[in-house]
Design an enzyme around this catalytic site. Sequence first.
Site, PDB file in Angstrom:
ATOM      1  N   GLU A 270       3.718  -5.161   8.588  1.00 43.32           N
ATOM      2  CA  GLU A 270       2.367  -5.015   8.021  1.00 43.32           C
ATOM      3  C   GLU A 270       1.858  -6.327   7.419  1.00 43.32           C
ATOM      4  O   GLU A 270       0.662  -6.457   7.139  1.00 43.32           O
ATOM      5  CB  GLU A 270       2.358  -3.918   6.950  1.00 43.32           C
ATOM      6  CG  GLU A 270       2.571  -2.528   7.529  1.00 43.32           C
ATOM      7  CD  GLU A 270       2.759  -1.452   6.465  1.00 43.32           C
ATOM      8  OE1 GLU A 270       2.648  -0.267   6.805  1.00 43.32           O
ATOM      9  OE2 GLU A 270       3.034  -1.787   5.287  1.00 43.32           O
TER      10      GLU A 270
ATOM     11  N   HIS B 190       0.816  -1.230   0.000  1.00 46.09           N
ATOM     12  CA  HIS B 190       0.000   0.000   0.000  1.00 46.09           C
ATOM     13  C   HIS B 190       0.853   1.284   0.000  1.00 46.09           C
ATOM     14  O   HIS B 190       0.545   2.233   0.702  1.00 46.09           O
ATOM     15  CB  HIS B 190      -0.988  -0.021   1.178  1.00 46.09           C
ATOM     16  CG  HIS B 190      -0.340  -0.042   2.533  1.00 46.09           C
ATOM     17  ND1 HIS B 190      -0.843  -0.773   3.584  1.00 46.09           N
ATOM     18  CD2 HIS B 190       0.750   0.604   3.018  1.00 46.09           C
ATOM     19  CE1 HIS B 190      -0.087  -0.574   4.652  1.00 46.09           C
ATOM     20  NE2 HIS B 190       0.889   0.261   4.331  1.00 46.09           N
TER      21      HIS B 190
ATOM     22  N   HIS C  38      -1.970   4.826   9.572  1.00 44.38           N
ATOM     23  CA  HIS C  38      -0.610   5.372   9.732  1.00 44.38           C
ATOM     24  C   HIS C  38      -0.607   6.745  10.394  1.00 44.38           C
ATOM     25  O   HIS C  38       0.312   7.532  10.180  1.00 44.38           O
ATOM     26  CB  HIS C  38       0.091   5.498   8.387  1.00 44.38           C
ATOM     27  CG  HIS C  38       0.305   4.223   7.642  1.00 44.38           C
ATOM     28  ND1 HIS C  38      -0.718   3.508   7.070  1.00 44.38           N
ATOM     29  CD2 HIS C  38       1.444   3.537   7.363  1.00 44.38           C
ATOM     30  CE1 HIS C  38      -0.221   2.439   6.455  1.00 44.38           C
ATOM     31  NE2 HIS C  38       1.086   2.437   6.622  1.00 44.38           N
TER      32      HIS C  38
ATOM     33  N   HIS D 208       9.919  -4.042   4.192  1.00 42.39           N
ATOM     34  CA  HIS D 208      10.387  -2.660   4.073  1.00 42.39           C
ATOM     35  C   HIS D 208      10.619  -2.066   5.445  1.00 42.39           C
ATOM     36  O   HIS D 208      10.019  -2.469   6.426  1.00 42.39           O
ATOM     37  CB  HIS D 208       9.454  -1.774   3.236  1.00 42.39           C
ATOM     38  CG  HIS D 208       8.062  -1.528   3.745  1.00 42.39           C
ATOM     39  ND1 HIS D 208       7.143  -2.535   3.957  1.00 42.39           N
ATOM     40  CD2 HIS D 208       7.412  -0.377   4.047  1.00 42.39           C
ATOM     41  CE1 HIS D 208       5.992  -2.005   4.360  1.00 42.39           C
ATOM     42  NE2 HIS D 208       6.124  -0.697   4.436  1.00 42.39           N
TER      43      HIS D 208
HETATM   44  C1  DHB Z   1       6.036   3.389   2.033  1.00 43.35           C
HETATM   45  C2  DHB Z   1       5.541   2.132   2.403  1.00 43.35           C
HETATM   46  C3  DHB Z   1       4.452   2.033   3.289  1.00 43.35           C
HETATM   47  O1  DHB Z   1       3.928   0.840   3.714  1.00 43.35           O
HETATM   48  C4  DHB Z   1       3.850   3.175   3.800  1.00 43.35           C
HETATM   49  O2  DHB Z   1       2.778   3.035   4.601  1.00 43.35           O
HETATM   50  C5  DHB Z   1       4.354   4.430   3.460  1.00 43.35           C
HETATM   51  C6  DHB Z   1       5.453   4.537   2.579  1.00 43.35           C
HETATM   52  C7  DHB Z   1       7.175   3.526   1.069  1.00 43.35           C
HETATM   53  O3  DHB Z   1       7.828   2.541   0.686  1.00 43.35           O
HETATM   54  O4  DHB Z   1       7.432   4.668   0.618  1.00 43.35           O
HETATM   55 FE    FE Z   2       2.426   1.175   5.408  1.00 39.10          FE
END
Ligand code: DHB
Ligand code: FE
Length: 278
Positions: A239, A12, A59, A192
């Site tokens: 997540e 997302h 978030h 990530h």
């Molecule tokens: C990014 C990834 C995310 O899950 C999020 O909520 C906000 C930013 C990203 O990779 O930029």
């Molecule tokens: Fe996120």
Amino acid sequence: MARIIGGLGVSHVPAIGNAIAKGLQQDAYWKPFFDGFPAVHDWLARTNPDVAVCIYNDHGLNFFLDKLPTFAVGAAPEYRNADEGWGLPVQPPLAGDVKLSWHIIEELIGADFDITTCQEVAVDHALVIPLQLFWPNGGVPPRIVPIMINTVQHPLPGAARCFRLGQAVGRAIEAYDENIDVVVIGTGGLSHQLDGARAGFINKAFDRECLDHIAHEPDALTLYSIHDLVKLSGSQGVEILNWIAMRGALTGRVEKLHENYHVPISNTASGLVLLENV
Ligand code: DHB
Ligand code: FE
């Protein structure tokens, strides 16, 4: 009775919303990502679900660190999107399914899940971007039920507990007395990390494990502790809990119909799965 027709897991990342707004789907950077979605569009056109139950993490648009429920369920007639500061166009409000929401809430509380009931919820990129991807060109699911899991402020709920939450959601949907088809969506991940010394961290091997196990061996994913998940998948890779809950809601025989994986989209290993529930 209501039927759960399948589940969708998807990343997302906010930058996706920007790519959609600018029509960059055929750009070299974006094409391998967007090419994952026509198979989902075809499946949704064929199955035509009445409701999307969307499991994601807020978030900071709706909940902030001062008050952050572990599990929350929306019970609103509509859900408004708002500016989170990413520079994305604000999406039109989405229609809720108040009756189904309250049914799920009653069943979850009956199953000993202490959820927060939200009669008003602002929905952030983690809900609206997946819906833009799955229902492109301004389409939307007829009605939604948002379910929010805290993947932000530790202590987080464990993977096994998120799976059990999903199972309770699945049982609740199947006990619902209306003749509707429901798709369950889990958003976020895959690996990530946006902050700290490991910012930019990606773990393709662990992402592969998640994609390989989500359909037939979700139990393998529930064995990881939150500490393991942060280590293996990054502080935002946790997540994946939303995907694990989505998988828990698929109570029948599950087959993976489609998958896509592409690294990176922004800072994220982007994943997509389409699971059929028979
Ligand atoms: C990014 C990834 C995310 O899950 C999020 O909520 C906000 C930013 C990203 O990779 O930029
Ligand atoms: Fe996120």
